[in-house]
Design an enzyme around this catalytic site. Structure first.
Site, PDB file in Angstrom:
ATOM      1  N   MET A  74       0.845  -1.191   0.000  1.00 57.59           N
ATOM      2  CA  MET A  74       0.000   0.000   0.000  1.00 57.59           C
ATOM      3  C   MET A  74       0.879   1.240   0.000  1.00 57.59           C
ATOM      4  O   MET A  74       1.771   1.370   0.847  1.00 57.59           O
ATOM      5  CB  MET A  74      -0.905   0.013   1.240  1.00 57.59           C
ATOM      6  CG  MET A  74      -1.914  -1.114   1.281  1.00 57.59           C
ATOM      7  SD  MET A  74      -2.842  -1.177   2.842  1.00 57.59           S
ATOM      8  CE  MET A  74      -1.692  -2.066   3.896  1.00 57.59           C
ATOM      9  N   VAL A  75       0.634   2.146  -0.921  1.00 54.08           N
ATOM     10  CA  VAL A  75       1.402   3.379  -1.012  1.00 54.08           C
ATOM     11  C   VAL A  75       1.291   4.165   0.295  1.00 54.08           C
ATOM     12  O   VAL A  75       0.193   4.442   0.776  1.00 54.08           O
ATOM     13  CB  VAL A  75       0.915   4.249  -2.185  1.00 54.08           C
ATOM     14  CG1 VAL A  75       1.566   5.627  -2.145  1.00 54.08           C
ATOM     15  CG2 VAL A  75       1.221   3.571  -3.507  1.00 54.08           C
ATOM     16  N   GLN A  97       8.394  -4.536  -3.006  1.00 50.02           N
ATOM     17  CA  GLN A  97       7.755  -4.357  -4.311  1.00 50.02           C
ATOM     18  C   GLN A  97       8.267  -3.128  -5.046  1.00 50.02           C
ATOM     19  O   GLN A  97       8.399  -2.052  -4.462  1.00 50.02           O
ATOM     20  CB  GLN A  97       6.237  -4.236  -4.152  1.00 50.02           C
ATOM     21  CG  GLN A  97       5.527  -4.205  -5.507  1.00 50.02           C
ATOM     22  CD  GLN A  97       4.038  -3.983  -5.394  1.00 50.02           C
ATOM     23  OE1 GLN A  97       3.603  -2.871  -5.152  1.00 50.02           O
ATOM     24  NE2 GLN A  97       3.250  -5.042  -5.577  1.00 50.02           N
ATOM     25  N   ASN A 137     -11.817  -8.602  -1.582  1.00 50.37           N
ATOM     26  CA  ASN A 137     -13.002  -8.968  -0.791  1.00 50.37           C
ATOM     27  C   ASN A 137     -12.675  -9.471   0.614  1.00 50.37           C
ATOM     28  O   ASN A 137     -13.473 -10.198   1.204  1.00 50.37           O
ATOM     29  CB  ASN A 137     -13.852 -10.048  -1.498  1.00 50.37           C
ATOM     30  CG  ASN A 137     -14.216  -9.702  -2.916  1.00 50.37           C
ATOM     31  OD1 ASN A 137     -14.162  -8.538  -3.315  1.00 50.37           O
ATOM     32  ND2 ASN A 137     -14.572 -10.706  -3.695  1.00 50.37           N
ATOM     33  N   CYS A 187      -1.074  -1.822 -10.625  1.00 52.05           N
ATOM     34  CA  CYS A 187      -1.557  -0.464 -10.363  1.00 52.05           C
ATOM     35  C   CYS A 187      -2.341   0.062 -11.568  1.00 52.05           C
ATOM     36  O   CYS A 187      -1.805   0.146 -12.671  1.00 52.05           O
ATOM     37  CB  CYS A 187      -0.385   0.470 -10.055  1.00 52.05           C
ATOM     38  SG  CYS A 187      -0.915   2.174  -9.748  1.00 52.05           S
ATOM     39  N   ASN A 227      -6.184 -11.809  -3.679  1.00 48.22           N
ATOM     40  CA  ASN A 227      -6.366 -10.433  -3.217  1.00 48.22           C
ATOM     41  C   ASN A 227      -7.745  -9.943  -3.647  1.00 48.22           C
ATOM     42  O   ASN A 227      -8.080  -9.987  -4.825  1.00 48.22           O
ATOM     43  CB  ASN A 227      -5.266  -9.554  -3.814  1.00 48.22           C
ATOM     44  CG  ASN A 227      -5.286  -8.131  -3.300  1.00 48.22           C
ATOM     45  OD1 ASN A 227      -4.709  -7.234  -3.904  1.00 48.22           O
ATOM     46  ND2 ASN A 227      -5.935  -7.877  -2.175  1.00 48.22           N
ATOM     47  N   ALA A 233      -5.705  -5.201   2.362  1.00 43.67           N
ATOM     48  CA  ALA A 233      -5.160  -3.843   2.325  1.00 43.67           C
ATOM     49  C   ALA A 233      -6.057  -2.898   3.124  1.00 43.67           C
ATOM     50  O   ALA A 233      -5.811  -2.628   4.293  1.00 43.67           O
ATOM     51  CB  ALA A 233      -5.028  -3.366   0.871  1.00 43.67           C
ATOM     52  N   GLU A 234      -7.115  -2.394   2.508  1.00 39.61           N
ATOM     53  CA  GLU A 234      -7.993  -1.400   3.133  1.00 39.61           C
ATOM     54  C   GLU A 234      -8.499  -1.848   4.496  1.00 39.61           C
ATOM     55  O   GLU A 234      -8.529  -1.072   5.446  1.00 39.61           O
ATOM     56  CB  GLU A 234      -9.183  -1.107   2.218  1.00 39.61           C
ATOM     57  CG  GLU A 234      -8.900  -0.113   1.104  1.00 39.61           C
ATOM     58  CD  GLU A 234      -8.968   1.331   1.590  1.00 39.61           C
ATOM     59  OE1 GLU A 234      -9.117   1.553   2.808  1.00 39.61           O
ATOM     60  OE2 GLU A 234      -8.858   2.226   0.749  1.00 39.61           O
TER      61      GLU A 234
END
Length: 399
Positions: free
Chosen positions: A101-102, A154, A285, A183, A283, A307-308
């Site tokens: 994640m950025v 990454q 859901n 991305c 990756n 992630a989120e």
């Protein structure tokens, strides 16, 4: 229980060389990369400064360039795949993994997630060219420590030689060097990397082969799917044949950017898993542990990335029903004191982790937003304010 700030010295923090790139946390992050690149030449925003001073340590010297076939690159397909599988087994076959994640999967956050069940983690996406050329970028955007393993580092890239130069700076400190091929943002289109290389498969193949035949650690890739399933399967098989030792599949297409409105296709991930022999990670859901278990069962994947959901609840993988986010924020801040990162990362995490509290007490969020220059003292005191407000709310409900 109230906490006070206590700045600690850095312990075994390695400053390595990598380049800034945007990763699978696609929404709301386009501006962060631009902000990061601007800060490399001059720090005009206090949020771009490190949260505390750090002891400079020289990065490890890269190993000599390998011109012959290395351990993971081999023309013998069976031997190459067996090495990939054996390596994964030796790592312990981690299933619960922090996605790249950025500005959000930095060292303190990775360590926090590991304390609550994460078994492996990705670095933020790093820009291979800038990582190779800019020492400040390397030291500020990527750090690691002994506890930070297994670790995927990454990069985004479109030039094999540049990617290799960046990768060789980190291979001594990670378990996989990962190529960002997922991305979908405009900045990736302009930079000719990420999911926009899906239109240039020979370039992707050359990137994977360059790393596979020249690194001491395996190369992994993180991709998005094509609208047509067969195109996705052909793509995945090409990556495996080129030397990719592990594939993470985001089950959305390049045009499906809104993860909250568009569900990832677990069916597509399952098809990729069945078509390949190397480890495959899923990756998309993943909101809680029930999703983890359902995804692993549905796809047959070797692990899942989140992630989120981890940004909102870093203890997601621990399977706790309820976690006091205020405690997690304090723990995160203490890690930031030990492993300094730019304030912009801290500000972002505090907003995410305390989102529910801020909805109940918006005036506290407004006070945070007014701070042009953050401090640990302010943040610890803010958490204490939320504790007091929480106690007042409980008392009022009991009257």
């Amino acid at each position: 229980m109230k906490f006070k700030s206590s700045i600690t010295n850095i312990l075994f923090t390695k400053h390595l060389s990598s380049t800034p790139l945007n990763t699978s946390l696609m929404s709301n992050n386009i501006s962060t990369l631009t902000q990061t690149l601007t800060s490399l030449t001059t720090v005009t925003n206090s949020d771009d400064r490190l949260c505390s001073e750090t002891t400079e340590t020289a990065p490890p010297s890269p190993p000599p360039l390998i011109t012959e076939c290395s351990f993971f690159g081999s023309s013998d397909r069976e031997a190459r795949i067996e090495k990939a599988l054996s390596y994964w087994r030796k790592l312990g076959q981690p299933k619960l993994i922090v996605a790249p994640m950025v500005d959000n999967s930095e060292l303190p956050f990775r360590i926090l997630c590991r304390r609550y069940g994460a078994e492996a983690a990705y670095s933020p996406m790093l820009h291979s060219r800038i990582f190779s050329e800019n020492a400040k970028y390397r030291s500020q955007e990527f750090t690691t420590c002994k506890e930070d393993r297994p670790l995927f580092v990454q990069f985004c890239a479109n030039d094999p030689e540049t990617l290799l130069e960046a990768a060789r700076r980190v291979e001594a400190c990670c378990d996989y060097v990962d190529i960002n091929l997922g991305c979908p943002q405009r900045i990736a289109r302009r930079g000719n990397y990420g999911a926009f290389l899906m239109d240039k498969l020979p370039v992707i193949k050359s990137l994977v082969e360059k790393l596979a035949y020249n690194l001491h650690v395996p190369v992994s890739c993180k991709i998005r799917i094509f609208p047509d399933l067969q195109d996705t399967l052909n793509y995945a098989k090409m990556l495996e044949d080129a030397g990719c030792s592990l594939l993470a599949v985001h089950g959305r297409t390049r045009d499906e950017k809104d993860g909250k409105k568009i569900r990832a296709s677990w069916d597509a991930i399952r098809a990729v898993k069945h078509a390949l022999r190397i480890p495959v990670l899923a990756n998309g859901n993943i909101r809680h542990m029930d999703d983890v278990n359902d995804c692993l069962e549905h796809t047959g994947a070797d692990g899942v990335l989140s992630a989120e959901s981890l940004l909102e609840n870093p203890a997601l993988f621990a399977g706790f029903g309820t976690v006091d986010q205020r405690d997690l924020v304090v723990e995160y801040l203490q890690l930031c004191e030990k492993y300094p990162v730019p304030w912009r990362m801290i500000r972002s995490h505090v907003h995410k982790m305390l989102g529910e509290w801020f909805r109940v007490h918006p005036h506290v969020r407004e006070d945070l937003n007014k701070q042009s220059k953050l401090s640990f003292e302010f943040l610890y005191e803010m958490v204490n304010r939320l504790r007091d407000l929480g106690e007042e709310t409980v008392s009022e409900n009991c009257i």
